[in-house]
Structure formats: structure tokens, C-alpha cells
Scaffold this motif. Structure first.
Motif, PDB file in Angstrom:
ATOM      1  N   PHE A  55      30.309   6.935  55.683  1.00 36.90           N
ATOM      2  CA  PHE A  55      28.892   6.648  55.916  1.00 36.90           C
ATOM      3  C   PHE A  55      28.151   6.633  54.592  1.00 36.90           C
ATOM      4  CE2 PHE A  55      24.492   7.928  56.618  1.00 36.90           C
ATOM      5  CZ  PHE A  55      24.093   7.017  57.578  1.00 36.90           C
ATOM      6  N   LEU A  56      27.342   5.595  54.393  1.00 37.42           N
ATOM      7  CA  LEU A  56      26.518   5.469  53.194  1.00 37.42           C
ATOM      8  C   LEU A  56      25.195   4.868  53.647  1.00 37.42           C
ATOM      9  CD1 LEU A  56      27.178   5.014  49.752  1.00 37.42           C
ATOM     10  CD2 LEU A  56      26.468   2.790  50.567  1.00 37.42           C
ATOM     11  N   ASP A  57      24.087   5.578  53.439  1.00 36.81           N
ATOM     12  CA  ASP A  57      22.787   5.031  53.822  1.00 36.81           C
ATOM     13  C   ASP A  57      22.078   4.474  52.590  1.00 36.81           C
ATOM     14  OD1 ASP A  57      21.786   7.257  52.473  1.00 36.81           O
ATOM     15  OD2 ASP A  57      20.901   8.186  54.254  1.00 36.81           O
ATOM     16  N   SER A  58      20.817   4.098  52.749  1.00 32.00           N
ATOM     17  CA  SER A  58      20.091   3.486  51.627  1.00 32.00           C
ATOM     18  C   SER A  58      19.953   4.451  50.456  1.00 32.00           C
ATOM     19  CB  SER A  58      18.719   2.988  52.078  1.00 32.00           C
ATOM     20  OG  SER A  58      17.947   4.057  52.600  1.00 32.00           O
ATOM     21  N   SER A  59      19.821   5.745  50.733  1.00 32.69           N
ATOM     22  CA  SER A  59      19.751   6.731  49.650  1.00 32.69           C
ATOM     23  C   SER A  59      21.079   6.804  48.909  1.00 32.69           C
ATOM     24  CB  SER A  59      19.409   8.115  50.200  1.00 32.69           C
ATOM     25  OG  SER A  59      18.143   8.116  50.802  1.00 32.69           O
ATOM     26  N   GLY A  60      22.182   6.748  49.660  1.00 31.46           N
ATOM     27  CA  GLY A  60      23.505   6.751  49.050  1.00 31.46           C
ATOM     28  C   GLY A  60      23.728   5.514  48.201  1.00 31.46           C
ATOM     29  N   LEU A  61      23.309   4.359  48.716  1.00 32.41           N
ATOM     30  CA  LEU A  61      23.432   3.116  47.953  1.00 32.41           C
ATOM     31  C   LEU A  61      22.606   3.210  46.674  1.00 32.41           C
ATOM     32  CD1 LEU A  61      24.510   0.197  47.832  1.00 32.41           C
ATOM     33  CD2 LEU A  61      22.421  -0.499  49.007  1.00 32.41           C
ATOM     34  N   GLY A  62      21.394   3.733  46.802  1.00 33.35           N
ATOM     35  CA  GLY A  62      20.541   3.912  45.623  1.00 33.35           C
ATOM     36  C   GLY A  62      21.179   4.831  44.601  1.00 33.35           C
ATOM     37  N   ALA A  63      21.860   5.853  45.080  1.00 34.91           N
ATOM     38  CA  ALA A  63      22.531   6.795  44.176  1.00 34.91           C
ATOM     39  C   ALA A  63      23.669   6.116  43.428  1.00 34.91           C
ATOM     40  CB  ALA A  63      23.053   8.004  44.957  1.00 34.91           C
ATOM     41  N   VAL A  64      24.442   5.264  44.112  1.00 31.86           N
ATOM     42  CA  VAL A  64      25.541   4.543  43.461  1.00 31.86           C
ATOM     43  C   VAL A  64      24.976   3.600  42.398  1.00 31.86           C
ATOM     44  CG1 VAL A  64      27.426   2.900  43.802  1.00 31.86           C
ATOM     45  CG2 VAL A  64      27.082   4.746  45.450  1.00 31.86           C
ATOM     46  N   VAL A  65      23.896   2.892  42.736  1.00 35.39           N
ATOM     47  CA  VAL A  65      23.266   1.982  41.781  1.00 35.39           C
ATOM     48  C   VAL A  65      22.710   2.764  40.590  1.00 35.39           C
ATOM     49  CG1 VAL A  65      21.354   0.349  41.442  1.00 35.39           C
ATOM     50  CG2 VAL A  65      22.768   0.214  43.508  1.00 35.39           C
ATOM     51  N   ALA A  66      22.084   3.904  40.848  1.00 37.28           N
ATOM     52  CA  ALA A  66      21.535   4.732  39.765  1.00 37.28           C
ATOM     53  C   ALA A  66      22.643   5.199  38.824  1.00 37.28           C
ATOM     54  CB  ALA A  66      20.784   5.933  40.345  1.00 37.28           C
ATOM     55  N   CYS A  67      23.804   5.535  39.381  1.00 39.73           N
ATOM     56  CA  CYS A  67      24.940   5.959  38.552  1.00 39.73           C
ATOM     57  C   CYS A  67      25.396   4.822  37.653  1.00 39.73           C
ATOM     58  CB  CYS A  67      26.095   6.433  39.428  1.00 39.73           C
ATOM     59  SG  CYS A  67      25.744   7.993  40.269  1.00 39.73           S
ATOM     60  N   MET A  68      25.435   3.613  38.201  1.00 40.85           N
ATOM     61  CA  MET A  68      25.829   2.449  37.405  1.00 40.85           C
ATOM     62  C   MET A  68      24.850   2.251  36.249  1.00 40.85           C
ATOM     63  SD  MET A  68      26.003  -1.583  38.482  1.00 40.85           S
ATOM     64  CE  MET A  68      24.219  -1.641  38.650  1.00 40.85           C
ATOM     65  N   LYS A  69      23.556   2.346  36.549  1.00 45.43           N
ATOM     66  CA  LYS A  69      22.522   2.135  35.523  1.00 45.43           C
ATOM     67  C   LYS A  69      22.533   3.237  34.470  1.00 45.43           C
ATOM     68  CE  LYS A  69      19.370  -0.623  38.280  1.00 45.43           C
ATOM     69  NZ  LYS A  69      18.032  -0.728  38.858  1.00 45.43           N
ATOM     70  N   ALA A  80      36.213   1.065  44.837  1.00 45.96           N
ATOM     71  CA  ALA A  80      37.490   0.772  45.497  1.00 45.96           C
ATOM     72  C   ALA A  80      37.568   1.433  46.855  1.00 45.96           C
ATOM     73  CB  ALA A  80      38.653   1.245  44.628  1.00 45.96           C
ATOM     74  N   ALA A  81      38.343   0.799  47.736  1.00 50.56           N
ATOM     75  CA  ALA A  81      38.735   1.358  49.036  1.00 50.56           C
ATOM     76  C   ALA A  81      37.540   1.659  49.943  1.00 50.56           C
ATOM     77  CB  ALA A  81      39.604   2.602  48.834  1.00 50.56           C
ATOM     78  N   LEU A  82      36.628   0.700  50.057  1.00 47.14           N
ATOM     79  CA  LEU A  82      35.469   0.899  50.918  1.00 47.14           C
ATOM     80  C   LEU A  82      35.868   0.786  52.384  1.00 47.14           C
ATOM     81  CD1 LEU A  82      34.181   0.274  48.149  1.00 47.14           C
ATOM     82  CD2 LEU A  82      32.409  -0.976  49.363  1.00 47.14           C
ATOM     83  N   ARG A  88      30.044  -2.912  54.688  1.00 44.41           N
ATOM     84  CA  ARG A  88      28.975  -3.664  55.333  1.00 44.41           C
ATOM     85  C   ARG A  88      27.643  -3.435  54.618  1.00 44.41           C
ATOM     86  NH1 ARG A  88      31.104  -3.425  59.955  1.00 44.41           N
ATOM     87  NH2 ARG A  88      30.462  -1.330  60.509  1.00 44.41           N
ATOM     88  N   VAL A  89      27.367  -2.189  54.223  1.00 51.72           N
ATOM     89  CA  VAL A  89      26.122  -1.886  53.500  1.00 51.72           C
ATOM     90  C   VAL A  89      26.065  -2.672  52.193  1.00 51.72           C
ATOM     91  CG1 VAL A  89      24.822  -0.076  52.296  1.00 51.72           C
ATOM     92  CG2 VAL A  89      25.850   0.407  54.527  1.00 51.72           C
ATOM     93  N   PHE A  90      27.175  -2.731  51.474  1.00 51.34           N
ATOM     94  CA  PHE A  90      27.203  -3.468  50.211  1.00 51.34           C
ATOM     95  C   PHE A  90      27.024  -4.964  50.425  1.00 51.34           C
ATOM     96  CE2 PHE A  90      28.682   0.528  48.585  1.00 51.34           C
ATOM     97  CZ  PHE A  90      28.213   0.544  47.276  1.00 51.34           C
ATOM     98  N   HIS A  91      27.606  -5.501  51.503  1.00 53.01           N
ATOM     99  CA  HIS A  91      27.458  -6.927  51.794  1.00 53.01           C
ATOM    100  C   HIS A  91      26.043  -7.264  52.258  1.00 53.01           C
ATOM    101  CE1 HIS A  91      31.455  -8.600  51.138  1.00 53.01           C
ATOM    102  NE2 HIS A  91      31.924  -7.437  51.540  1.00 53.01           N
ATOM    103  N   LEU A  92      25.490  -6.463  53.163  1.00 52.76           N
ATOM    104  CA  LEU A  92      24.146  -6.723  53.691  1.00 52.76           C
ATOM    105  C   LEU A  92      23.089  -6.689  52.603  1.00 52.76           C
ATOM    106  CD1 LEU A  92      24.239  -4.713  57.047  1.00 52.76           C
ATOM    107  CD2 LEU A  92      24.122  -7.194  56.795  1.00 52.76           C
ATOM    108  N   THR A  93      23.279  -5.830  51.623  1.00 52.79           N
ATOM    109  CA  THR A  93      22.305  -5.695  50.535  1.00 52.79           C
ATOM    110  C   THR A  93      22.662  -6.578  49.337  1.00 52.79           C
ATOM    111  OG1 THR A  93      23.536  -3.822  49.640  1.00 52.79           O
ATOM    112  CG2 THR A  93      21.728  -3.323  51.178  1.00 52.79           C
TER     113      THR A  93
END
Length: 116
Positions: A55-69, A80-82, A88-93
Motif C-alpha cells: 500500500f502506498l498513498d499520496s503521502s507515500g508517493l510524495g515521500a518517494v519523490v522527495a527522496c529522489m529530489k 523495483a518489484a512494485l 497502479r499509483v505510479f501509473h495513475l500519477t
């Protein structure tokens, strides 16, 4: 309690495995802190193994993006290994166009087989 993250270094890659079943609003800050600590002295490629994350929600997605930045210049964050709900969250966004996503961890580590 900190987020459970483990890592293993290869020649030009640090593999970070998320050993939690979710990255959400409740854990996003702990996730970012843990990743920041594990990437300070990392090689230029960082691979995030999300196989255990269901499970990954919008906060989790934001956290992954923040880590990249937050990575240093010239560093990349790959995924890897989603699991299907996370993928689906990565594709939808359309974040799947931002991140290099590998089907399996081994797909990203085959060219860096000399583990240290």
C-alpha cells in the motif's frame, strides 16, 4: 520507531529494501528520514526494493519523490518489484515516466554482480 529499511551495496549501486507493508501518511516522515540516512554515502545509483510494500498513498508517493529530489547531483533513484496496487499509483500519477522501474531487483543488479 524507525521504518525498517535494510541495504546492500554493489559496485555502483545501493539496494535499499523497504521491510514494511505500507508507506502512507503515518510513515512518510520516517521513510524519508531512513532513506536520507542510507543515501548520504551511497553510490550514484540507488535502487529501492518495494516488493514488501502493498500500500502506498499520496503521502507515500510524495515521500518517494522527495527522496529522489534529495539525492545529490548525478545520483538516481530507481524502483523495483512494485506490487500491483503500488504500481497502479505510479501509473495513475504518471510517476512511472519519472522513475526507472524494474520488474525485479535482479533486473537492476545483473550488471553489478560484485557485491561488497
Amino acid at each position: 520507531m524507525p521504518m525498517k529499511l535494510t541495504h546492500k551495496d554493489f559496485d555502483d549501486l545501493r539496494l535499499i529494501t523497504v521491510e514494511e507493508d505500507r508507506i502512507d501518511a503515518a510513515s512518510a516522515i520516517k521513510f524519508k528520514d531512513g532513506i536520507r540516512n542510507l543515501t548520504q554515502d551511497a553510490p550514484d545509483r540507488v535502487l529501492l526494493d518495494l516488493a514488501q510494500v502493498g500500500f502506498l498513498d499520496s503521502s507515500g508517493l510524495g515521500a518517494v519523490v522527495a527522496c529522489m529530489k534529495a539525492l545529490g547531483n548525478g545520483m538516481t533513484l530507481e524502483l523495483a518489484a512494485l506490487q500491483p496496487p503500488v504500481e497502479r499509483v505510479f501509473h495513475l500519477t504518471r510517476m512511472n515516466t519519472v522513475f526507472k522501474i524494474h520488474t525485479r531487483v535482479s533486473d537492476a543488479t545483473t550488471d553489478t554482480e560484485h557485491a561488497s
